[in-house]
Every structure is written in C-alpha cells, then in structure tokens.
Design an enzyme around this catalytic site. Sequence first.
Site, mmCIF file in Angstrom:
data_model
loop_
_atom_site.group_PDB
_atom_site.id
_atom_site.type_symbol
_atom_site.label_atom_id
_atom_site.label_comp_id
_atom_site.label_asym_id
_atom_site.label_seq_id
_atom_site.Cartn_x
_atom_site.Cartn_y
_atom_site.Cartn_z
ATOM 1 N N ARG A 113 0.860 -1.179 0.000
ATOM 2 C CA ARG A 113 0.000 0.000 0.000
ATOM 3 C C ARG A 113 0.903 1.238 0.000
ATOM 4 O O ARG A 113 1.672 1.453 0.937
ATOM 5 C CB ARG A 113 -0.894 -0.004 1.245
ATOM 6 C CG ARG A 113 -1.694 1.268 1.370
ATOM 7 C CD ARG A 113 -2.562 1.321 2.619
ATOM 8 N NE ARG A 113 -3.175 2.624 2.705
ATOM 9 C CZ ARG A 113 -3.145 3.415 3.770
ATOM 10 N NH1 ARG A 113 -2.568 3.024 4.882
ATOM 11 N NH2 ARG A 113 -3.699 4.600 3.734
ATOM 12 N N HIS A 158 -2.952 11.134 0.975
ATOM 13 C CA HIS A 158 -2.385 10.821 2.298
ATOM 14 C C HIS A 158 -1.697 12.089 2.831
ATOM 15 O O HIS A 158 -0.469 12.196 2.823
ATOM 16 C CB HIS A 158 -1.411 9.645 2.184
ATOM 17 C CG HIS A 158 -1.105 8.984 3.500
ATOM 18 N ND1 HIS A 158 -1.262 7.635 3.730
ATOM 19 C CD2 HIS A 158 -0.642 9.486 4.676
ATOM 20 C CE1 HIS A 158 -0.906 7.341 4.966
ATOM 21 N NE2 HIS A 158 -0.528 8.451 5.568
ATOM 22 N N GLU A 203 -7.250 8.350 6.759
ATOM 23 C CA GLU A 203 -7.678 8.859 8.067
ATOM 24 C C GLU A 203 -7.976 10.362 8.145
ATOM 25 O O GLU A 203 -7.232 11.120 8.766
ATOM 26 C CB GLU A 203 -6.727 8.430 9.185
ATOM 27 C CG GLU A 203 -5.253 8.554 8.993
ATOM 28 C CD GLU A 203 -4.469 7.988 10.191
ATOM 29 O OE1 GLU A 203 -4.781 6.890 10.637
ATOM 30 O OE2 GLU A 203 -3.566 8.674 10.655
ATOM 31 N N ASN A 345 -7.410 1.846 10.087
ATOM 32 C CA ASN A 345 -6.085 2.097 10.667
ATOM 33 C C ASN A 345 -6.236 1.964 12.172
ATOM 34 O O ASN A 345 -6.880 2.810 12.813
ATOM 35 C CB ASN A 345 -5.594 3.516 10.359
ATOM 36 C CG ASN A 345 -5.188 3.701 8.901
ATOM 37 O OD1 ASN A 345 -5.329 2.802 8.082
ATOM 38 N ND2 ASN A 345 -4.685 4.885 8.579
ATOM 39 N N GLU A 414 -3.574 -0.030 8.253
ATOM 40 C CA GLU A 414 -2.384 0.346 9.034
ATOM 41 C C GLU A 414 -2.458 -0.213 10.437
ATOM 42 O O GLU A 414 -3.536 -0.269 11.041
ATOM 43 C CB GLU A 414 -2.248 1.866 9.156
ATOM 44 C CG GLU A 414 -1.654 2.527 7.962
ATOM 45 C CD GLU A 414 -1.453 4.015 8.172
ATOM 46 O OE1 GLU A 414 -1.042 4.429 9.273
ATOM 47 O OE2 GLU A 414 -1.716 4.766 7.218
HETATM 48 C C1 NOJ Z 1 -1.156 6.979 10.512
HETATM 49 C C2 NOJ Z 1 -0.766 7.774 9.302
HETATM 50 O O1 NOJ Z 1 -1.548 7.350 8.224
HETATM 51 C C3 NOJ Z 1 0.695 7.676 8.956
HETATM 52 O O2 NOJ Z 1 0.973 8.677 8.031
HETATM 53 C C4 NOJ Z 1 1.533 7.799 10.210
HETATM 54 O O3 NOJ Z 1 2.892 7.820 9.929
HETATM 55 C C5 NOJ Z 1 1.195 6.645 11.124
HETATM 56 N N1 NOJ Z 1 -0.196 6.727 11.492
HETATM 57 C C6 NOJ Z 1 1.986 6.623 12.426
HETATM 58 O O4 NOJ Z 1 1.653 7.742 13.170
#
Ligand code: NOJ
Length: 504
Positions: A113, A158, A203, A345, A414
């Site tokens: 991903r 993102h 997110e 996530n 995630e």
């Molecule tokens: C979620 C986020 O999508 C990502 O960009 C971030 O690095 C990780 N969490 C860890 O905080």
Amino acid sequence: MREQHVLLLCLFVSYASITKSRYFDEGDECKLEHKGNYSKFPEDFSFGVSTAAYQVEGAWNEDGKGPSNWDTYTHLHPERIDDHSNGDEAAESYHRFDQDLVALKELKVNFYRFSISWPRVLPFADTRVQNQKAIDHYNMMIDKLLENNIEPMVTMFHHDMPEELTKFGGFTNDIVIKYFHYYADFLFKTFGDRVKKWITFNEPFVYCIPAYGNAVFPPMIHAPGVADYLCMDNTLKAHASAYRLYKAKYSNYQKGKVGMAISSRFYYTNTTDFGSEDIVDRAMQYSFGWFAHPIYGESGNYPFTVIEDITSNSMKEGLAWSRLRPLSLYWSKIVKGSGDFLGLNYYSSHFARMAEPPEGEIPSWEHDSRLKLLVDKTWKRAKSDWLYCVPQGLEDILKWIRDKYNNIEVYITENGWSDEGKLDDTDRIDYLKSHLQAVLNAINDGCKVTYYSYWSLIDNFEWNRGYTERFGLYYLNVTSENKERVAKNSASYYRSVIESRKLS
Ligand code: NOJ
C-alpha cells in the site's frame, strides 16, 4: 517488621520500574491469547506493508512536481518539527524504488500500500497540467510490483495536498469535492487497468482536526468545531463522489474496489454503572462512526447522537444553524453504501468517560463530545506518546464493525509500533504478533478481515515528529548517501508469519 516489608516492597518496585519499559514507568505486557478453531490465516488472506508519498518519496521539487501543503509548512516552520527535518529527501523512494522492492520481496508480502502524490502528478491540482514524468514513475512502480506478484493498493490522498488548493481554503472549501473528482478520474483512467484496490482518503479525522481545528498541521487553522467539521464533511463528500464515479465509469471493466481508510481506537469504560455501554458507543460514534456511519450505516447520515449534540450546542452558542449540518437527501444517497470495503487504521485504544462539565474550547470536538479519554497505566507505551499496545482493542473493534455494519469486508490498512530505530526490535515483534493474533481471533469469530498491512515498510518522516519516531520493519539511515534499508529483526519475524501463515 512492617517497616521492613514496606522498605523491601519499595526497593522491589523501583528496581522493577528501572528494568521495565525504556520510555517511562508503565506496563510492559503486549500479548494476546489465541481464541478459536483455526491457528492459520486463510489461504486467501493478504499480508502487506504501507507507506505514504510525502513520508518516503523525497524529490520534493523534481521532475515537474508542484509544492504540497507539507512542503510549504516544513520549509516555513522547521521549528514545528521535533528534529527540524522535512520530507525533502526522506527515504528518496522516488529515486530508490528498487531498494524498496528488494525489501518488499524479502518480506514476501502479498500487497504494497503506497500513496500517489497529488501535486506530483497534477502540479496545479487540476487536470490542465498532467506531469508525464510522474505518471511514468508510478507506472514503473505498479508494473514492477505486478511482475513480482505484489498487488498494488493505492491511497489517493495521504495528507499532501497541492499548495494550489490550500490557497483557496483547502478542505474547508467545497470546491475540493470537484477537484478530487477530477483527480480521481485521472487516476482511475491512468492506472486503473492495473490497480484494483483504491483508498480515497487516509484517516481524515487525523488530518482535519490538527489542520483546521488545533492548528498543528498545515494550513494551521485554529477554528475547532467549525473548520475541522467542514473538512470532514467535504472529505466525506469527495470520497463518495469519487466512489460513484468509479462505479459509473470504470468498475464494469476495471473490476476494482474503492474504500476509505478510517482511523480509530477502540474504547473501554471502567465503570459498570448504568449507561456505561452508551459511553463506549458514544466514543465510537464520535470517532470511527463520524465516517463509518454515513458510509456503512443504515441512516446514510452522521450518527444521530453527533447530529443532535452539535445542533443543540450550536443553538446554545447563539447560532442560527448547526456547525454540523446533517447530509441532505441528495448527499445521503451518494454517501450511503459508498465503500466496497472498510479500511481500518488501528494502533491503540482508550478508556472513555463523560467529562462533567464538558472540557475543551467552545466550540470544539472535545466540548461537543463531552468525552474524557484516558489510558490504562498498565498498557505498554511506544516511543510515540499516543501509542499503547492494546491488541484486545483490535479484536474488539473488528467485532464491533461486524455487528454494527453488517459484517462489511475489512482491510486493516495500518497497524504499527514506534521506537527510536533499533535493529533488535523485540517490542515491535510483540506488537506485531499480538495484533496479528487479534486479527486471527476476529476471523475465527466470523469477522470478514481479508487484508492486513503493517505500518511501515521503512522508517520515514513521521509528520511533526520528524525522524524521531521510527515505525519501519527496515531501518533507514537518513543521513547516509545511499539511504540503505536495513532489515530489523521484526522484518524476519513478519516474513516467517507470511510464509507459514501462522504465528510463532
Ligand atoms: C497513521 C498515518 O496514516 C501515517 O501517516 C503515520 O505515519 C502513522 N499513522 C503513524 O503515526
């Protein structure tokens, strides 16, 4: 005698706390028991890893890329990043995809991903200028992944927004819905013959509140309870509009799936008083449900409690309208059902209780939700101050989704653990193992979970934390010329799970 006992106890406690977690004196358990019949992941279950463009690509101004909100922010405000770093170079994945591919192959992942940088492909945000070099780059990545039997899963947004859009309000201006629609159309048309898994937004809760509520992410707007809610509303509509576009124009022949990655904790309450279940439900609706409910719920709208509270608070504040307008019938029809899967996530959990009186600024999410979020002192903490190991929370949130949203198919987009970047990363292995156990338990209990992605393949730029918090299975030497990716112990652990489809 009694004093002696107390003294011995004190000595023991202080010795135990020195030998415990390196970051501070909290719990060090990070385990979960196996439950259910099957000890192996199903044959068609996919294991993967995630990254995001701004966090790994570097090459911030090369080959015709336009600036993003994060380029501008880190350049103007290095003091806001813990180590004053930025993503100008990061892991140089734009030039070093071959090094990433070596790691992906070593891990034997089934999917990767990654995100496409919007300002890299469309430097002015709209489709007037389409950057051929960037298109070539992502084509190369997709093709190489497929040649190696690794499925590409692409995140369309993102956190890195073309600066052009920031100029006229970013996510607070509903014109972003139109811009995203054309960006999505361009992506589906250009890459959709080979990309079959699309994540529209990563997110939103986690960028809307810091960017437009608390002013800690670009564009640093401090308008809690108003601008952050607008950001979430426009994101939801932009997602649904892209989803409908895919269904109308592409899905017949491209046959892919489109969803959103929603972040959430699971919530617990330490009271058994009357109404305690309502607190868990309330906390879930105020976080996860904000996006999941309109898309996967029955009403096609924000959770009822959220609409009701915010309308009533808005009136109390003297407004003639609600700061969170329910979706109109028109939008409700577009939004409801706009997900072929649910991207989750999950990192950690919280205890929740009602704050009496409500806390936070008026207005704000904290004040509207009336929730006080806490952690359990026995939970083990990572380098990141918000990240505690609570694998049970993953099992429980998956069951909650199964029960509330008709057992929609879930991709865990995630899940990950941070430290300072050491190679002997036993804590990460414990985290990975216990969270994979949670997934297996949930599958054994009837939850439809089909993808699991560890965050992250390599150490990368952790937003305001810079490179001080490392989540990678591979260590990245940021200052070295060749930016070597060095496997940590967790990489071989993950590979052994992928090969055996079992937890050892
Ligand atoms: C979620 C986020 O999508 C990502 O960009 C971030 O690095 C990780 N969490 C860890 O905080």
